[in-house]
Design a protein around this motif. Structure first.
Motif, PDB file in Angstrom:
ATOM      1  N   ILE A 401       0.842  -1.211   0.000  1.00  0.00           N
ATOM      2  CA  ILE A 401       0.000   0.000   0.000  1.00  0.00           C
ATOM      3  C   ILE A 401       0.868   1.249   0.000  1.00  0.00           C
ATOM      4  CG2 ILE A 401      -1.681   1.300   1.353  1.00  0.00           C
ATOM      5  CD1 ILE A 401      -2.790  -1.407   2.306  1.00  0.00           C
ATOM      6  N   ASN A 402       1.878   1.257   0.882  1.00  0.00           N
ATOM      7  CA  ASN A 402       2.773   2.420   0.934  1.00  0.00           C
ATOM      8  C   ASN A 402       3.533   2.585  -0.375  1.00  0.00           C
ATOM      9  OD1 ASN A 402       1.994   2.939   3.573  1.00  0.00           O
ATOM     10  ND2 ASN A 402       3.669   1.724   4.457  1.00  0.00           N
ATOM     11  N   GLY A 403       3.940   1.469  -0.990  1.00  0.00           N
ATOM     12  CA  GLY A 403       4.641   1.562  -2.266  1.00  0.00           C
ATOM     13  C   GLY A 403       3.766   2.162  -3.346  1.00  0.00           C
ATOM     14  N   THR A 404       2.482   1.792  -3.328  1.00  0.00           N
ATOM     15  CA  THR A 404       1.560   2.367  -4.311  1.00  0.00           C
ATOM     16  C   THR A 404       1.420   3.866  -4.112  1.00  0.00           C
ATOM     17  OG1 THR A 404       0.348   0.277  -4.404  1.00  0.00           O
ATOM     18  CG2 THR A 404      -0.774   2.228  -5.234  1.00  0.00           C
ATOM     19  N   LEU A 405       1.214   4.289  -2.885  1.00  0.00           N
ATOM     20  CA  LEU A 405       1.019   5.720  -2.610  1.00  0.00           C
ATOM     21  C   LEU A 405       2.304   6.508  -2.831  1.00  0.00           C
ATOM     22  CD1 LEU A 405      -1.176   5.466   0.620  1.00  0.00           C
ATOM     23  CD2 LEU A 405      -1.930   5.959  -1.719  1.00  0.00           C
ATOM     24  N   VAL A 406       3.436   5.996  -2.313  1.00  0.00           N
ATOM     25  CA  VAL A 406       4.707   6.720  -2.474  1.00  0.00           C
ATOM     26  C   VAL A 406       5.091   6.794  -3.942  1.00  0.00           C
ATOM     27  CG1 VAL A 406       7.172   6.647  -1.953  1.00  0.00           C
ATOM     28  CG2 VAL A 406       5.507   6.184  -0.159  1.00  0.00           C
ATOM     29  N   GLY A 407       4.893   5.677  -4.680  1.00  0.00           N
ATOM     30  CA  GLY A 407       5.197   5.705  -6.108  1.00  0.00           C
ATOM     31  C   GLY A 407       4.370   6.736  -6.838  1.00  0.00           C
ATOM     32  N   GLY A 408       3.081   6.819  -6.497  1.00  0.00           N
ATOM     33  CA  GLY A 408       2.226   7.822  -7.130  1.00  0.00           C
ATOM     34  C   GLY A 408       2.688   9.228  -6.830  1.00  0.00           C
ATOM     35  N   LEU A 409       3.068   9.501  -5.573  1.00  0.00           N
ATOM     36  CA  LEU A 409       3.529  10.838  -5.211  1.00  0.00           C
ATOM     37  C   LEU A 409       4.827  11.190  -5.921  1.00  0.00           C
ATOM     38  CD1 LEU A 409       2.734  10.816  -1.377  1.00  0.00           C
ATOM     39  CD2 LEU A 409       1.482  12.025  -3.191  1.00  0.00           C
ATOM     40  N   VAL A 410       5.738  10.211  -6.018  1.00  0.00           N
ATOM     41  CA  VAL A 410       6.995  10.460  -6.732  1.00  0.00           C
ATOM     42  C   VAL A 410       6.721  10.762  -8.204  1.00  0.00           C
ATOM     43  CG1 VAL A 410       9.157   9.405  -7.501  1.00  0.00           C
ATOM     44  CG2 VAL A 410       8.398   9.115  -5.138  1.00  0.00           C
ATOM     45  N   GLY A 411       5.813  10.006  -8.837  1.00  0.00           N
ATOM     46  CA  GLY A 411       5.453  10.280 -10.233  1.00  0.00           C
ATOM     47  C   GLY A 411       4.832  11.645 -10.407  1.00  0.00           C
ATOM     48  N   LEU A 412       4.016  12.044  -9.415  1.00  0.00           N
ATOM     49  CA  LEU A 412       3.386  13.364  -9.482  1.00  0.00           C
ATOM     50  C   LEU A 412       4.445  14.465  -9.394  1.00  0.00           C
ATOM     51  CD1 LEU A 412       0.716  14.923  -9.597  1.00  0.00           C
ATOM     52  CD2 LEU A 412       0.630  14.780  -7.079  1.00  0.00           C
ATOM     53  N   VAL A 413       5.432  14.281  -8.510  1.00  0.00           N
ATOM     54  CA  VAL A 413       6.506  15.279  -8.371  1.00  0.00           C
ATOM     55  C   VAL A 413       7.312  15.372  -9.654  1.00  0.00           C
ATOM     56  CG1 VAL A 413       8.644  15.825  -7.159  1.00  0.00           C
ATOM     57  CG2 VAL A 413       6.626  15.099  -5.870  1.00  0.00           C
ATOM     58  N   ILE A 414       7.670  14.226 -10.222  1.00  0.00           N
ATOM     59  CA  ILE A 414       8.453  14.219 -11.463  1.00  0.00           C
ATOM     60  C   ILE A 414       7.684  14.925 -12.593  1.00  0.00           C
ATOM     61  CG2 ILE A 414       9.460  12.727 -13.218  1.00  0.00           C
ATOM     62  CD1 ILE A 414      10.130  10.734 -11.027  1.00  0.00           C
ATOM     63  N   HIS A 415       6.398  14.614 -12.713  1.00  0.00           N
ATOM     64  CA  HIS A 415       5.594  15.240 -13.765  1.00  0.00           C
ATOM     65  C   HIS A 415       5.488  16.747 -13.543  1.00  0.00           C
ATOM     66  CE1 HIS A 415       2.600  15.461 -16.948  1.00  0.00           C
ATOM     67  NE2 HIS A 415       1.822  16.202 -16.123  1.00  0.00           N
ATOM     68  N   THR A 416       5.396  17.158 -12.285  1.00  0.00           N
ATOM     69  CA  THR A 416       5.307  18.589 -11.994  1.00  0.00           C
ATOM     70  C   THR A 416       6.603  19.299 -12.384  1.00  0.00           C
ATOM     71  OG1 THR A 416       3.783  18.137 -10.171  1.00  0.00           O
ATOM     72  CG2 THR A 416       4.917  20.286 -10.169  1.00  0.00           C
ATOM     73  N   VAL A 417       7.730  18.697 -11.998  1.00  0.00           N
ATOM     74  CA  VAL A 417       9.016  19.304 -12.348  1.00  0.00           C
ATOM     75  C   VAL A 417       9.198  19.367 -13.861  1.00  0.00           C
ATOM     76  CG1 VAL A 417      11.512  18.997 -12.196  1.00  0.00           C
ATOM     77  CG2 VAL A 417      10.082  18.651 -10.178  1.00  0.00           C
ATOM     78  N   ASP A 418       8.807  18.262 -14.564  1.00  0.00           N
ATOM     79  CA  ASP A 418       8.942  18.238 -16.018  1.00  0.00           C
ATOM     80  C   ASP A 418       8.052  19.285 -16.681  1.00  0.00           C
ATOM     81  OD1 ASP A 418       9.862  16.819 -18.508  1.00  0.00           O
ATOM     82  OD2 ASP A 418       7.699  16.471 -18.700  1.00  0.00           O
ATOM     83  N   THR A 419       6.880  19.525 -16.097  1.00  0.00           N
ATOM     84  CA  THR A 419       5.956  20.500 -16.680  1.00  0.00           C
ATOM     85  C   THR A 419       6.459  21.923 -16.481  1.00  0.00           C
ATOM     86  OG1 THR A 419       4.083  19.017 -16.326  1.00  0.00           O
ATOM     87  CG2 THR A 419       3.565  21.340 -16.689  1.00  0.00           C
ATOM     88  N   LEU A 420       6.989  22.201 -15.277  1.00  0.00           N
ATOM     89  CA  LEU A 420       7.401  23.561 -14.961  1.00  0.00           C
ATOM     90  C   LEU A 420       8.732  23.928 -15.607  1.00  0.00           C
ATOM     91  CD1 LEU A 420       6.395  23.728 -11.172  1.00  0.00           C
ATOM     92  CD2 LEU A 420       5.153  24.656 -13.151  1.00  0.00           C
ATOM     93  N   PHE A 421       9.628  22.977 -15.781  1.00  0.00           N
ATOM     94  CA  PHE A 421      10.951  23.322 -16.264  1.00  0.00           C
ATOM     95  C   PHE A 421      11.227  22.681 -17.630  1.00  0.00           C
ATOM     96  CE2 PHE A 421      11.030  23.478 -11.643  1.00  0.00           C
ATOM     97  CZ  PHE A 421      11.495  24.767 -11.418  1.00  0.00           C
TER      98      PHE A 421
END
Length: 421
Positions: A401-421
């Motif tokens: 469960i934690n892997g699913t949630l942490v993985g999703g948050l990490v993907g969200l952060v990566i996508h945010t950084v890729d979008t902004l920069f």
């Protein structure tokens, strides 16, 4: 209509909470997959859906990775023989050896046991319980009583009784009875306690002579010649012999210093000395001891002794309150009071218990370690897998469960950084 619950398989040992957590983790993984499909299909509608897609995609990756890791501990994922999977079944023997070494190094060493028991006052605790058994935990006492009774009844009585009776017989055969009997005779003669025994023997001899004087008369009559029988002198001779013996016995009974009595005492003193210091006489005493022990009557007596002891112990443990109400209870309460009031006695008992525990650890510690190791080795792979998964399965599903949630948050952060920069 109430539906019948289908029983779980015998090999399945996981409790319901662990199963529910596994279903929850799997459900979250499937939900992330559905969310990813939905986001991918509608990402062109609004830029914000891309963040949802990134979160779901990374959550699937994290959930799948942790599912693979958790599953690989216990079995091959999807049944595929992937290298370095089914780790626990393949290494169960090493796990058993490691667990056994852990027990030995951290619990079953004399130094650890001695350190743990140094601060324990076993004697004081036993004294408090014996002095006031009603103040203790009644359920604990009753449970211990039932456990002891069940153990006594469950044991093979033929084998257990044979062991106890064999131990009693072996112990009796190991006693050198010669010196013990010799010392008892010597002490009795020194204190004058042999005199009543001597008087009893003399009185017994007098009564025996009176009851069997016809045998002496018959013997004299048979041995006498024809002339003595014809003249009747055989009867006079028999009377003289009987009267002489009676007079001698009467004089021995009345005179403690009679010569024959002193001679008998001299023989008793010599017997006492020989029993203590003569090897040949001690061997004869040991032979008599063995003959007595081999007698069927003695064996029946030992059998009865064991049955009485076992029956008494069962009655005591089945009804500890009644046992504590009698003389045994009074004696135990006195012992408890003595243990509480005598610091020196407590110290001696605690030292004995500590040494016994340390000695048992030193003697049987390796055997216990081997028992643990051999037990784990004897389990089949399915048994050890189910038991370990049942013990820690709930926490392992939290990892998913934690892997699913942490993985999703990490993907969200990566996508945010890729979008902004």
């Amino acid at each position: 209509m109430k539906l019948l619950r289908v029983p779980r398989s015998i090999g399945e040992s996981q409790p319901n909470p662990a199963r529910r957590m596994r279903l929850l983790a799997t459900g979250m993984l499937l939900a992330m997959a559905a969310l990813f499909i939905a986001a991918r299909s509608t990402v062109h509608l609004h830029p914000a859906i891309g963040f949802v897609q990134a979160f779901a995609e990374a959550a699937m990756v994290g959930g799948l990775a942790d599912w693979f890791a958790v599953t690989a501990l216990f079995r091959h994922p999807l049944g595929l023989p992937i290298p370095h999977t089914a780790i626990i079944p393949r290494n169960k023997d090493r796990i058993g050896d490691t667990l056994a070494l852990f027990l030995r190094d951290n619990f079953l060493t004399p130094a650890v046991v001695a350190r743990r028991m140094r601060g324990m006052d076993v004697a004081a605790a036993a004294g408090r319980f014996l002095a006031s058994p009603s103040a203790g935990d009644g359920r604990l006492r009753e449970g211990a009583s039932r456990l002891i009774a069940d153990m006594l009844e469950a044991l093979d009585q033929e084998r257990l009784g044979g062991m106890v009776k064999g131990a009693i017989g072996q112990r009796l055969r190991g006693i050198n009875v010669g010196p013990l009997v010799g010392q008892a005779i010597e002490a009795a003669m020194r204190d004058g306690r042999h005199a009543p025994v001597m008087d009893g023997i003399i009185h017994w001899a007098d009564r025996t002579l009176e009851a069997n004087d016809h045998l002496i008369r018959q013997m004299v009559h048979d041995k006498a010649g024809k002339l003595l029988r014809w003249t009747g002198l055989d009867e006079n001779l028999a009377n003289a012999i009987i009267d002489g013996l009676r007079k001698m016995l009467a004089e021995m009974a009345a005179d403690p210093g009679h010569s024959l009595r002193l001679k008998a005492e001299e023989g008793m003193a010599k017997l006492a000395f020989d029993l203590q210091f003569d090897i040949e006489m001690q061997a004869k005493a040991a032979q008599i001891r063995d003959e007595i022990l081999d007698n069927p009557a003695m064996q029946r007596w030992i059998d009865g002794l064991w049955e009485q002891a076992r029956g008494g112990l069962l009655r005591a443990v089945r009804d500890p309150g009644k046992a504590m109400a009698g003389r045994l209870g009074e004696a135990l309460r006195q012992l408890g009071g003595t243990l509480q009031g005598d610091a020196r006695l407590r110290h001696v008992i605690n030292r004995f218990v500590r040494r016994a525990a340390v000695g048992a650890t030193a003697t049987y510690g390796d055997a216990i370690v081997r028992l643990v190791s051999d037990t784990v080795r004897g389990w089949d792979a399915g048994t050890i897998t189910n038991r370990l998964e049942g013990a820690v399965g709930r926490d392992l599903q939290y990892i998913r469960i934690n892997g699913t949630l942490v993985g999703g948050l990490v993907g969200l952060v990566i996508h945010t950084v890729d979008t902004l920069f």
